[in-house]
Design an enzyme around this catalytic site. Structure first.
Site, PDB file in Angstrom:
ATOM      1  N   HIS A  32       0.876  -1.181   0.000  1.00 41.92           N
ATOM      2  CA  HIS A  32       0.000   0.000   0.000  1.00 41.92           C
ATOM      3  C   HIS A  32       0.915   1.233   0.000  1.00 41.92           C
ATOM      4  O   HIS A  32       2.021   1.185   0.546  1.00 41.92           O
ATOM      5  CB  HIS A  32      -0.840  -0.044   1.278  1.00 41.92           C
ATOM      6  CG  HIS A  32      -1.901   1.001   1.401  1.00 41.92           C
ATOM      7  ND1 HIS A  32      -1.637   2.298   1.754  1.00 41.92           N
ATOM      8  CD2 HIS A  32      -3.241   0.929   1.238  1.00 41.92           C
ATOM      9  CE1 HIS A  32      -2.779   2.991   1.807  1.00 41.92           C
ATOM     10  NE2 HIS A  32      -3.770   2.165   1.498  1.00 41.92           N
TER      11      HIS A  32
ATOM     12  N   ASP B 289       3.093  -4.251   8.021  1.00 43.18           N
ATOM     13  CA  ASP B 289       1.872  -3.471   7.869  1.00 43.18           C
ATOM     14  C   ASP B 289       0.721  -4.466   7.980  1.00 43.18           C
ATOM     15  O   ASP B 289       0.433  -5.206   7.036  1.00 43.18           O
ATOM     16  CB  ASP B 289       1.915  -2.765   6.511  1.00 43.18           C
ATOM     17  CG  ASP B 289       0.573  -2.153   6.125  1.00 43.18           C
ATOM     18  OD1 ASP B 289      -0.411  -2.349   6.852  1.00 43.18           O
ATOM     19  OD2 ASP B 289       0.524  -1.500   5.067  1.00 43.18           O
TER      20      ASP B 289
ATOM     21  N   GLN C  73      -4.469  -5.109   6.817  1.00 43.14           N
ATOM     22  CA  GLN C  73      -5.436  -6.043   6.229  1.00 43.14           C
ATOM     23  C   GLN C  73      -5.357  -7.429   6.876  1.00 43.14           C
ATOM     24  O   GLN C  73      -6.078  -8.333   6.461  1.00 43.14           O
ATOM     25  CB  GLN C  73      -5.192  -6.178   4.720  1.00 43.14           C
ATOM     26  CG  GLN C  73      -5.380  -4.898   3.946  1.00 43.14           C
ATOM     27  CD  GLN C  73      -6.829  -4.417   3.935  1.00 43.14           C
ATOM     28  OE1 GLN C  73      -7.765  -5.173   4.155  1.00 43.14           O
ATOM     29  NE2 GLN C  73      -7.014  -3.130   3.639  1.00 43.14           N
TER      30      GLN C  73
ATOM     31  N   LYS D   2     -10.563  -0.888  10.187  1.00 43.05           N
ATOM     32  CA  LYS D   2     -10.668  -2.067   9.316  1.00 43.05           C
ATOM     33  C   LYS D   2     -11.063  -3.302  10.127  1.00 43.05           C
ATOM     34  O   LYS D   2     -11.272  -4.375   9.584  1.00 43.05           O
ATOM     35  CB  LYS D   2      -9.358  -2.298   8.586  1.00 43.05           C
ATOM     36  CG  LYS D   2      -9.022  -1.137   7.647  1.00 43.05           C
ATOM     37  CD  LYS D   2      -7.836  -1.408   6.800  1.00 43.05           C
ATOM     38  CE  LYS D   2      -7.258  -0.138   6.212  1.00 43.05           C
ATOM     39  NZ  LYS D   2      -8.008   0.387   5.072  1.00 43.05           N
TER      40      LYS D   2
ATOM     41  N   CYS E  23      -4.767   2.437  -3.699  1.00 41.91           N
ATOM     42  CA  CYS E  23      -3.536   2.963  -3.069  1.00 41.91           C
ATOM     43  C   CYS E  23      -2.387   1.980  -3.234  1.00 41.91           C
ATOM     44  O   CYS E  23      -1.570   1.811  -2.305  1.00 41.91           O
ATOM     45  CB  CYS E  23      -3.746   3.285  -1.594  1.00 41.91           C
ATOM     46  SG  CYS E  23      -4.885   4.621  -1.328  1.00 41.91           S
TER      47      CYS E  23
HETATM   48  C1  LIG Z   1      -2.320  -2.660   3.598  1.00 42.11           C
HETATM   49  C2  LIG Z   1      -2.697  -1.288   4.067  1.00 42.11           C
HETATM   50  N1  LIG Z   1      -1.768  -0.527   4.651  1.00 42.11           N
HETATM   51  C3  LIG Z   1      -2.056   0.695   5.116  1.00 42.11           C
HETATM   52  C4  LIG Z   1      -3.308   1.236   4.978  1.00 42.11           C
HETATM   53  C5  LIG Z   1      -3.569   2.600   5.507  1.00 42.11           C
HETATM   54  O1  LIG Z   1      -4.440   2.527   6.594  1.00 42.11           O
HETATM   55  P1  LIG Z   1      -5.018   3.841   7.262  1.00 42.11           P
HETATM   56  O2  LIG Z   1      -5.633   4.645   6.156  1.00 42.11           O
HETATM   57  O3  LIG Z   1      -6.041   3.323   8.229  1.00 42.11           O
HETATM   58  O4  LIG Z   1      -3.892   4.535   7.915  1.00 42.11           O
HETATM   59  C6  LIG Z   1      -4.298   0.493   4.349  1.00 42.11           C
HETATM   60  C7  LIG Z   1      -5.642   1.061   4.128  1.00 42.11           C
HETATM   61  O5  LIG Z   1      -6.320   0.733   3.180  1.00 42.11           O
HETATM   62  C8  LIG Z   1      -3.994  -0.802   3.892  1.00 42.11           C
HETATM   63  O6  LIG Z   1      -4.910  -1.561   3.302  1.00 42.11           O
END
Ligand SMILES: Cc1ncc(COP(=O)(O)O)c(C=O)c1O
Length: 417
Positions: free
Chosen positions: A134, A211, A214, A237, A375
C-alpha cells in the site's frame, strides 16, 4: 460480552444472520436494494456495541485523560488504558508499554520511518519493501530516503501476486537497515509468508516492520510468536472507529527511539533549557488522543473475540472460495491476485468495461465495491491494468451477496457487449 457468553458463542455454528443483526447499517437500503457492503478492505462497518461504547463514553465519562484528579478524568483514563490492555492481549505484546495509539496504520508507519529509521540511516543504506505494498508502506520510506540519502529496494512479485521469496532474500544486503512488508496485500489479498521472511531478516539482524492493516481483521496475530519488531494496524478495518490505530514495537527499540511529535502528555518536565520525556507508551502519544475512538476500538476487539477469530477466518475462507468460483465462471473476467494463501478479497477486471463503470452499475444494485488502484499503483502497473474492482469480504457477508455481485457483473457484461 461476558466470558461464558463468549465461550458458548464460540461453540455454536457460525450464524451469519445473528452477526449481521449486530450491525445496524446492514439493514439499510441503497438505491432501492438491500445494501451489500463489499468494501471492507477500505473500511469495515461497526457493530452496535462499538457505537454504544463511544456514545456511552460521551454521555457518561468524557474528560481528558492522564491529567485530572477529578472523577470523570479518572474514568476516562481507566477506560482508555483498559483499551490498551485489550490491544496488548489481542496481539500478545509483552507489555502495554509496547502499544502506542496512533491515528492509524499510516501514522504508525510514519512514526517508525521518522523516529526509528531517520536517525539511523546513512547515505547508501537500504530499506527493503515489496512490490505489493500500500502507498502507506512506500511513501514514508521514500520520504526518509530523501531525507537521509538511503535507498529504497523493492522485492518483486509473480503473476499470482505472490512475493518472490528467493529474490527477497537476495535483496537483503549488508546495507539493509529495515524490512517493511505488508502482512496481507490490500490490492490482491495475498498473505505473505511473514514467518519465513522475518527469519531471513533476523538471521542478518535486520529489523522488520509489518503493515498489518489487512491482516488483523482476518487472522489471529501474535507479535511475539511472529518475532516481529514493529506491527502497524488500524481500528476502522477491524470494526472499530476511524482515526485510531496502533503501533506495536519491541520495547527495547521503542526505548531507543526519540519522540516523534512533541506536546502535552509525552513529557515529564519542561523548562526552556531542557525537556524530559514521559515513559513508554506515552512518549509517543503527544496531545489529546482520540479517547472515544480508542474506547470504541476496545469494544471492537471484544466483539471480534466474541465471534472468534478462527471461526471468522474459516467462514471468510469459505466465502472466498465460493466467490472465486462464481466470478471465475464469468466470461471475460480476470481475477487479479490468485495467491495460494489469500485473505477474503476478490480483485478483478472485466474485458471492455472500465472498473469505475462496473462499480457504478453495481452501486445501482446496492452493491458497494471499491474501484481504482487501491492505493497500490505499483501493483496495478505490474498487472498492466489502470484499476480493478475489489470486493473485500467481512464476517457479515453472505453467499447471497456474492451471487448478487456475480449477477451484477454479468449484467454489466451484457450491457457493454
Ligand atoms: C495494507 C494497508 N496498509 C495501510 C493502509 C492505511 O491505513 P489507514 O488509512 O487506516 O492509515 C491500508 C488502508 O487501506 C492498507 O490496506
Amino acid at each position: 460480552m461476558s466470558a461464558p457468553a463468549r465461550q458458548s458463542r464460540e461453540r455454536t455454528a457460525y450464524d451469519v444472520e445473528r452477526v449481521r443483526a449486530d450491525f445496524p447499517i446492514l439493514a439499510r437500503e441503497v438505491n432501492g436494494h438491500p445494501l451489500a457492503y463489499l468494501d471492507n478492505g477500505a473500511s469495515a462497518q461497526r457493530p452496535q456495541s462499538v457505537i454504544q461504547a463511544e456514545a456511552r463514553y460521551y454521555e457518561h465519562s468524557h474528560a481528558n485523560v492522564h491529567r485530572g484528579v477529578h472523577t470523570l478524568s479518572q474514568e476516562a483514563t481507566a477506560a482508555y488504558e483498559a483499551a490498551r490492555e485489550k490491544v496488548r492481549a489481542f496481539v500478545n505484546a509483552a507489555s502495554e508499554r509496547e502499544v502506542i495509539f496512533t491515528r492509524g496504520t499510516t501514522e504508525s508507519i510514519n512514526l517508525v520511518a521518522q523516529s526509528y529509521a531517520r536517525p539511523r540511516l546513512k547515505p547508501g543504506d537500504e530499506i527493503l519493501v515489496s512490490w505489493l505494498e500500500h502507498h502507506a508502506n512506500i511513501v514514508p520510506w521514500q520520504l526518509v530516503c530523501q531525507q537521509t540519502g538511503a535507498q529504497l529496494k523493492v522485492a518483486p512479485i509473480d503473476e499470482r501476486g505472490e512475493l518472490r521469496v528467493a529474490e527477497f532474500e537476495r535483496l537483503l544486503s549488508p546495507r539493509t537497515r529495515l524490512v517493511a512488508l505488508a502482512h496481507v496485500s490490500n490490492a490482491l489479498g495475498t498473505i505473505l509468508p511473514v514467518r519465513e521472511l522475518i527469519a531471513m531478516a533476523r538471521a542478518r539482524s535486520v529489523p522488520v516492520l509489518l503493515d498489518g492493516a489487512q491482516a488483523v481483521p482476518h487472522l489471529s496475530v501474535d507479535v511475539r510468536d511472529l518475532d516481529v519488531d514493529f506491527y502497524a494496524f488500524s481500528s476502522h478495518k477491524m470494526y472499530g472507529p476511524t482515526g485510531v490505530g496502533v503501533l506495536y514495537g519491541r520495547e527495547a527499540l521503542l526505548e531507543s527511539m526519540p519522540p516523534w511529535q512533541g506536546g502535552g502528555d509525552m513529557i515529564l518536565t519542561v523548562t526552556f533549557e531542557k525537556t524530559t520525556y514521559n515513559a513508554l507508551p506515552h512518549k509517543f502519544e503527544a496531545g489529546t488522543p482520540n479517547i472515544a475512538g480508542v474506547i470504541g476500538f476496545g469494544a471492537a476487539i471484544d466483539y471480534l473475540l466474541g465471534v472468534g477469530l478462527e471461526r471468522i477466518a474459516a467462514y471468510e475462507h469459505e466465502l472466498l472460495e465460493y466467490g472465486t468460483a462464481r466470478l471465475a465462471a464469468i466470461a471475460g473476467l480476470r481475477l487479479i491476485g490468485t495467491a495460494r494463501a489469500k485473505a477474503a478479497l476478490l480483485s478483478f477486471v472485466l474485458d471492455g468495461v472500465h472498473a469505475h463503470d462496473l462499480g457504478t452499475i453495481l452501486d445501482a444494485d446496492g452493491i458497494a465495491v471499491r474501484t481504482g488502484h487501491h492505493c497500490a499503483m505499483p501493483v496495478m502497473d505490474f498487472f498492466g491494468v489502470p484499476a480493478t474492482v475489489r470486493a473485500s469480504l467481512a464476517l457479515y457477508n453472505t453467499r447471497a451477496e456474492l451471487d448478487r455481485l456475480a449477477a451484477g457483473v454479468e449484467r454489466a457484461r451484457q450491457v457493454f457487449r
